[in-house]
Design an enzyme around this catalytic site. Structure first.
Site, short mmCIF file in Angstrom:
data_model
loop_
_atom_site.label_atom_id
_atom_site.label_comp_id
_atom_site.label_asym_id
_atom_site.label_seq_id
_atom_site.Cartn_x
_atom_site.Cartn_y
_atom_site.Cartn_z
N HIS A 190 41.78 39.53 53.83
CA HIS A 190 41.39 40.29 55.00
C HIS A 190 41.34 41.77 54.62
O HIS A 190 42.20 42.26 53.89
CB HIS A 190 42.40 40.12 56.15
CG HIS A 190 42.50 38.71 56.64
ND1 HIS A 190 43.61 38.21 57.28
CD2 HIS A 190 41.62 37.69 56.60
CE1 HIS A 190 43.41 36.94 57.61
NE2 HIS A 190 42.21 36.61 57.20
N ASP A 247 35.92 34.72 56.14
CA ASP A 247 35.28 36.04 55.98
C ASP A 247 34.60 36.48 57.28
O ASP A 247 33.63 37.24 57.24
CB ASP A 247 34.27 36.03 54.83
CG ASP A 247 34.83 35.41 53.56
OD1 ASP A 247 35.91 35.85 53.14
OD2 ASP A 247 34.21 34.48 53.02
N GLY A 268 32.05 43.30 67.17
CA GLY A 268 32.25 44.23 66.07
C GLY A 268 30.93 44.82 65.61
O GLY A 268 29.97 44.10 65.37
N THR A 319 39.90 24.14 51.75
CA THR A 319 41.19 24.59 51.23
C THR A 319 42.19 23.43 51.37
O THR A 319 41.82 22.33 51.78
CB THR A 319 41.66 25.86 51.95
OG1 THR A 319 42.77 26.43 51.24
CG2 THR A 319 42.03 25.59 53.40
N ASP A 361 26.18 44.57 63.66
CA ASP A 361 25.38 45.67 63.13
C ASP A 361 24.58 45.28 61.88
O ASP A 361 23.58 45.92 61.55
CB ASP A 361 26.26 46.88 62.80
CG ASP A 361 27.40 46.52 61.86
OD1 ASP A 361 28.20 45.62 62.21
OD2 ASP A 361 27.50 47.12 60.77
N THR A 404 38.28 37.02 45.55
CA THR A 404 37.67 36.66 44.27
C THR A 404 36.64 37.66 43.78
O THR A 404 36.33 37.69 42.59
CB THR A 404 36.97 35.29 44.37
OG1 THR A 404 35.91 35.39 45.34
CG2 THR A 404 37.95 34.22 44.83
N GLY A 405 36.08 38.46 44.69
CA GLY A 405 34.98 39.35 44.32
C GLY A 405 33.65 38.64 44.16
O GLY A 405 32.64 39.26 43.82
N ASN A 441 45.06 33.01 48.58
CA ASN A 441 43.64 32.66 48.46
C ASN A 441 42.84 33.20 49.63
O ASN A 441 41.62 33.11 49.65
CB ASN A 441 43.45 31.15 48.37
CG ASN A 441 44.03 30.40 49.58
OD1 ASN A 441 44.99 30.85 50.20
ND2 ASN A 441 43.46 29.26 49.89
N ALA A 442 43.54 33.74 50.63
CA ALA A 442 42.86 34.34 51.78
C ALA A 442 42.61 35.82 51.49
O ALA A 442 43.18 36.38 50.56
CB ALA A 442 43.72 34.19 53.03
#
Length: 437
Positions: free
Chosen positions: A53, A25, A425, A251, A345, A313-314, A50-51
């Site tokens: 992006h 993540d 980023g 994993t 940020d 998965t949320g 299971n990943a």
């Protein structure tokens, strides 16, 4: 030894690898999306759906689980390599969802290795059953069938994509054998074999146009007489690696740089730069020790502002300060060429910011990240505290525009890890990336 071997190596088109240095993540998809604009092919070497992006283009989020994020570029081929495990129903659902948002060129660009392993629905059921049996020692699996599928691969019982589109009688026989084995070992597991075989007859024809010999395809790209830009998109992250991560809370594949060679069939000499993606703080989904975790208002603030929910998965991600013991360990394993620092940020509003710089265990300073959880769960973290910048970095597009304290934070990370930070980023959109130094 004459110079022929060296000359051959110099003329290779080498692969640039982008991988995570924490527990996933970190924002790898966004970095890949940026670099893929000039890439000829972006590859996935390991893992399955299971990943997760997320790429935001013109305010519209695209969610990738198994598809390489490079597919967002119309001129870029996207290869799902032999080290991946593929649940075909989920793959085509993912394709359909993104196609509805405008990703209409996937048929021309997507390639699936004939050596990739298949994940069946019963792998997913067993994944859940195994997790339930662990009681209060659950690993936090996504229950996507990834672990059981890799288990059947290692046990030499798995079925490859190439076998699905090959001799039908052989596929049927292999499927019967695998289903029987699973039903024998797991009481209560019932597989409608005839129904599944009918589904896979349909998937066979849908997947057939996409399947190629991935090893040969990449060999041709690497040794092409014309320059080719090859990128490898790491899924999961170093601290989830089956060998080097926080085992057993990991994993089932090698998501460090070594998995690139075995997961794509390319030689080590074809690996070029390794870009490590580092989130400006730390997060993880699921269980397991987390030395810099902040179970307090700081953790809540990071979680809420960073929208830290798993793409796959949320689930709410646990959050804490940046852990540079972990990042230095990831550098030891992967040999990072440079760093992409993401989500800076999210730290904009803090009065002060802490960085985990060392671990102490029972009064003794540890030289590196420990191998066993018995030690990791007992470590005390030494923090370096730095003043925050208390202003927004979201509109910054050059390093010079950054607040001074933000620059100091970035410089300190670079100094401690010993690796140059090349990108920063500062937001969700495609252009929210600052070129550093």
């Amino acid at each position: 030894m004459n110079g022929d071997i060296g000359d051959t190596a110099r003329h290779m088109n080498k692969a640039t690898v982008v991988l995570g240095t924490q527990w996933g993540d970190e924002g790898k998809g966004k970095i890949i999306d940026l670099l893929a604009l000039k890439a000829d092919v972006v590859c996935r070497a390991q893992g399955g759906n299971n990943a997760g992006h997320t790429i935001v283009v013109d305010g519209k989020p695209f969610y990738f689980h198994l598809l390489p994020s490079g597919l967002m570029s119309k001129s870029c081929k996207a290869l799902i390599g032999n080290g991946c495990v593929i649940h075909l129903p989920s793959l085509f659902k993912e394709i359909s969802t993104n196609e509805e948002k405008g990703l209409t060129w996937w048929k021309e660009n997507l390639i699936v290795s004939d050596r990739a392993q298949l994940v069946f629905d019963f792998h997913q059921h067993v994944d859940g059953m195994q997790e339930d049996l662990k009681g209060n020692k659950k690993i936090g699996t996504t229950k996507k069938g990834i672990g059981p599928s890799y288990s059947t691969k290692v046990g030499r019982q798995g079925i490859r994509v190439g076998e699905l589109i090959g001799d039908e009688d052989n596929f049927v026989e292999r499927f019967h054998h695998l289903a029987e084995m699973y039903q024998t070992h797991y009481n209560g597991l019932s597989i409608d074999v005839d129904s599944e075989l009918q589904r896979y007859r349909e998937f066979r024809e849908k997947i057939r146009p996409l399947v190629k010999d991935g090893v040969y395809f990449l060999h041709e790209m690497i040794h092409s007489p014309t320059p080719k830009t090859i990128m490898v998109e790491g899924a999961n992250a170093t601290m989830l690696d089956i060998d080097f991560g926080t085992y057993p809370f990991v994993t089932s594949s090698n998501c460090s740089v070594g998995g690139v060679c075995t997961g794509l069939g390319i030689p080590a000499s074809a690996v070029g730069d390794v870009i490590g993606v580092v989130k400006a703080y730390t997060s993880r989904v699921g269980s397991g020790p987390f030395p810099t975790e902040q179970v307090n208002d700081i953790g809540n603030q990071l979680q809420e502002k960073g929208k830290e929910f798993g793409t796959t998965t949320g689930r709410r991600r646990r959050c804490g300060w940046l852990d540079l013991v972990m990042v230095k360990y990831a550098h030891m394993i992967n040999g990072l060429s440079c760093i992409a620092l993401t989500k800076l940020d999210i730290l904009d509003d803090f009065d002060e910011i802490k960085i985990g710089v060392s671990y102490t265990h029972k009064g003794e300073k540890l030289p590196s990240f420990p191998a066993t959880l018995d030690v990791l769960k007992e470590v005390e973290v030494e923090y370096l505290t730095m003043p925050g910048w208390k202003c927004s970095t979201v509109d910054c597009r050059t390093f010079e525009e950054m607040p001074q304290n933000a620059k100091n934070y970035i410089w300190k990370i670079q100094e401690i890890v010993g690796v140059k930070i090349k990108w920063i980023g500062v937001g969700q959109s495609r252009d929210s990336i600052v070129q550093a130094f």
